[in-house]
Write an enzyme that holds these catalytic residues in place. Structure first.
Site, PDB file in Angstrom:
ATOM      1  N   GLY A  35       0.796  -1.228   0.000  1.00  0.00           N
ATOM      2  CA  GLY A  35       0.000   0.000   0.000  1.00  0.00           C
ATOM      3  C   GLY A  35       0.825   1.273   0.000  1.00  0.00           C
ATOM      4  O   GLY A  35       0.308   2.350   0.255  1.00  0.00           O
ATOM      5  N   CYS A  36       2.120   1.156  -0.279  1.00  0.00           N
ATOM      6  CA  CYS A  36       2.948   2.356  -0.359  1.00  0.00           C
ATOM      7  C   CYS A  36       3.452   2.504  -1.792  1.00  0.00           C
ATOM      8  O   CYS A  36       3.815   1.524  -2.423  1.00  0.00           O
ATOM      9  CB  CYS A  36       4.154   2.255   0.568  1.00  0.00           C
ATOM     10  SG  CYS A  36       3.710   1.836   2.265  1.00  0.00           S
ATOM     11  N   GLN A  37       3.501   3.759  -2.306  1.00  0.00           N
ATOM     12  CA  GLN A  37       4.041   3.981  -3.654  1.00  0.00           C
ATOM     13  C   GLN A  37       5.539   3.708  -3.664  1.00  0.00           C
ATOM     14  O   GLN A  37       6.080   3.155  -4.606  1.00  0.00           O
ATOM     15  CB  GLN A  37       3.765   5.420  -4.107  1.00  0.00           C
ATOM     16  CG  GLN A  37       4.045   5.612  -5.587  1.00  0.00           C
ATOM     17  CD  GLN A  37       3.835   7.043  -6.041  1.00  0.00           C
ATOM     18  OE1 GLN A  37       4.737   7.869  -5.941  1.00  0.00           O
ATOM     19  NE2 GLN A  37       2.657   7.341  -6.533  1.00  0.00           N
ATOM     20  N   SER A  38       6.205   4.099  -2.562  1.00  0.00           N
ATOM     21  CA  SER A  38       7.610   3.751  -2.419  1.00  0.00           C
ATOM     22  C   SER A  38       7.685   2.468  -1.592  1.00  0.00           C
ATOM     23  O   SER A  38       6.725   2.086  -0.956  1.00  0.00           O
ATOM     24  CB  SER A  38       8.351   4.881  -1.713  1.00  0.00           C
ATOM     25  OG  SER A  38       7.631   5.279  -0.564  1.00  0.00           O
TER      26      SER A  38
END
Lengths: 126, 405
Positions: A35-38
């Site tokens: 759930g994190c872009q990074s």
């Protein structure tokens, strides 16, 4: 707490820079928080009944945010982590990062830290 | 000469502020903002014309049908299609490409046939073909990139064979802005009798596109990237191909007759438009095309090119940045990173300064693997952007460099 956005973000960035990097061998897919872009890797260990977190990210702001969470939660008992009120994030002016639509996934980090605390507690009582 | 103030006045959203700063909208590659007349067309439709189309004898249904079909005629003229019924309305570029993958493959492809795509494709022009490979045993070949991130045309020529049935490539890269030599690509494909599908999503907003001149077999784009409404995609295809292809979706509106035993399909374009469409997008599409025509696509291209050249020069002067897609032939997009910095960090700080850019892999993960980076920061321009906005963006990047490094 901060007069302007520059100070606030500089603080988060500096937190990120100060956080110890995870050794490369710990940056594995099973430690990735979804759930994190990074990418964010989280390692949770139990020491003397307390949860010790370490983490890393390839984005420095994300790393700063997770460093902030570690500062608050690391070294506490699993029960305290599970019930911890995270609304301080709101109070220090990072509320926008708590929205589920934010790509940095601060919410996902908190959720994973609490889940790990639950898992470690089970280990403690078994 | 473009009257930028007159252009900007037509976009109400441009007076918004973000984080207390004037909005600088550089995410036009994702979707453009809408001029007042497009917004008005939607309001007018629901206020005065709303009815279902193509089936009512009553006056309102005829009005709605006429309004919807005016959108189709506007698109036909805009891209120079021979017939209005060669324009199929879809949900968007993705839907258009999926239509081709589904219907074209059922009509024309068998196991062992070959499809060629490129390494710079958006996932929407990659996944439908990858899926055909897995489900139907189609051989998927991929055109690599050169060191300057252009398509390797020599390599492409070697991929073509008598088994090539379709070449599906983008006219302009959504991530890099690179303009591909599509006329040459089409000419080479024709030598082998292969059909060509062009993904025009990032081309139509930035350059004159003419179906007669291009002679592509399929052409897909989205109106929402051309100042028009979301939920309105276009699939242009040559009449004889559409005649030979089966429907994509089955449902209301696509038939001449239905019995328990068999059905006969309606004429084009209805055969490919099952169900009630996004009707208000018809008149809104016409309004968007009128807007573009009034300014002139050449004038828009020239203005955006000036912004691109100026922004590139300014960005190159910042030593800490690296630009991707270093070819001369580009349209409306500048993709970059601050060296050793994740694009997410740069984008987050620019957002604090009211500057909207896209960060990430831009739905082109194979391209990101090729470049060896997790993603880029993408600034993409539209007719209403200004040199002053580029200055604000450059100031923002410099500030981000200072804060992050």
């Amino acid at each position: 707490m901060f007069d302007n956005w520059e100070d606030k973000y500089q603080y988060v960035i500096d937190m990120g820079k100060d956080l110890h990097a995870l050794p490369e061998e710990l940056k594995t897919d099973d430690r990735l928080i979804k759930g994190c872009q990074s990418r964010v890797w989280l390692q949770s260990d139990l020491k003397d009944g307390k949860v010790i977190y370490s983490a890393d990210s390839d984005a420095i702001i994300t790393k700063g945010l997770v460093a902030l969470m570690i500062r608050v939660l690391s070294g506490q008992a699993p029960d305290d982590i599970m019930t911890a009120d995270m609304h301080f994030v709101d109070r220090i002016g990072l509320k926008e990062h708590l929205s589920p639509t934010r790509a940095n996934g601060l919410l996902s980090m908190i959720k994973q830290m609490k889940l790990d605390a639950v898992a470690l507690k089970t280990k403690l009582s078994s | 000469m473009l009257n930028i103030n007159h252009v900007r006045q037509q976009f109400p959203i441009l007076t918004e502020t973000v984080n207390g700063k004037p909005l600088v909208y550089f995410d036009n590659g994702a979707t453009t903002q809408k001029p007042q007349r497009v917004i008005d067309a939607i309001v007018h439709y629901y206020t005065h014309q709303n009815s279902n189309i193509h089936r009512g004898v009553h006056a309102l249904s005829r009005t709605a049908t006429d309004a919807y079909e005016l959108g189709r005629t506007a698109v036909q003229q805009f891209i120079g299609a021979k017939h209005a019924h060669e324009i199929i309305f879809t949900k968007g570029t993705t839907d258009s490409i999926n239509l081709v993958a589904n219907s074209f493959s059922r009509a024309f492809l068998k196991t062992g046939d070959e499809i060629i795509v490129s390494e710079m494709e958006h996932h929407s022009n990659f996944l439908p073909w990858q899926n055909l490979r897995d489900e139907k045993g189609i051989v998927l070949k991929v055109i690599p990139l050169t060191a300057t991130q252009d398509l390797d045309i020599e390599a492409y020529k070697k991929l073509l064979s008598d088994k090539t049935r379709l070449v599906a490539v983008t006219q302009v890269s959504n991530t890099l802005g690179v303009i591909n030599p599509v006329k040459e690509i089409i000419a080479e494909a024709k030598k082998y009798g292969a059909k060509v599908l062009l993904d025009g999503a990032q081309a139509v907003p930035h350059m004159k596109v003419d179906m007669q001149e291009l002679d592509a077999d399929f052409y897909a784009f989205s109106m929402h990237k051309v100042y028009g409404p979301t939920g309105m995609g276009v699939l242009y295809a040559k009449e004889e191909l559409l005649q030979a292809m089966p429907p994509y979706q089955y449902g209301g509106g696509i038939i001449k007759s239905v019995t328990i035993g068999t059905s006969e399909w309606a004429d084009l374009p209805n055969k490919f438009e099952a169900g009630t469409p996004n009707i208000e997008a018809g008149p809104a599409t016409k309004a968007a095309i009128d807007f573009v025509n009034e300014i002139g696509i050449e004038a828009i291209a020239k203005h955006e090119h000036e912004l691109l050249i100026y922004a590139t020069k300014q960005l190159q002067a910042i030593q800490e940045t690296e630009i991707y897609g270093n070819t001369a032939n580009k349209a409306g997009v500048i993709s970059f990173n601050i060296k050793k910095v994740h694009p997410f960090d740069t984008g987050t700080l620019l957002d604090q300064m009211g500057i909207a850019v896209r960060t990430g892999h831009h739905c082109t993960q194979p391209l990101m693997h090729c470049l060896g980076i997790p993603g880029t920061v993408r600034a993409s321009f539209a007719v209403y952007n200004t040199i002053e906005e580029v200055d604000a963006f450059i100031t923002g990047v410099k500030k981000a460099v200072k804060m992050l490094l």
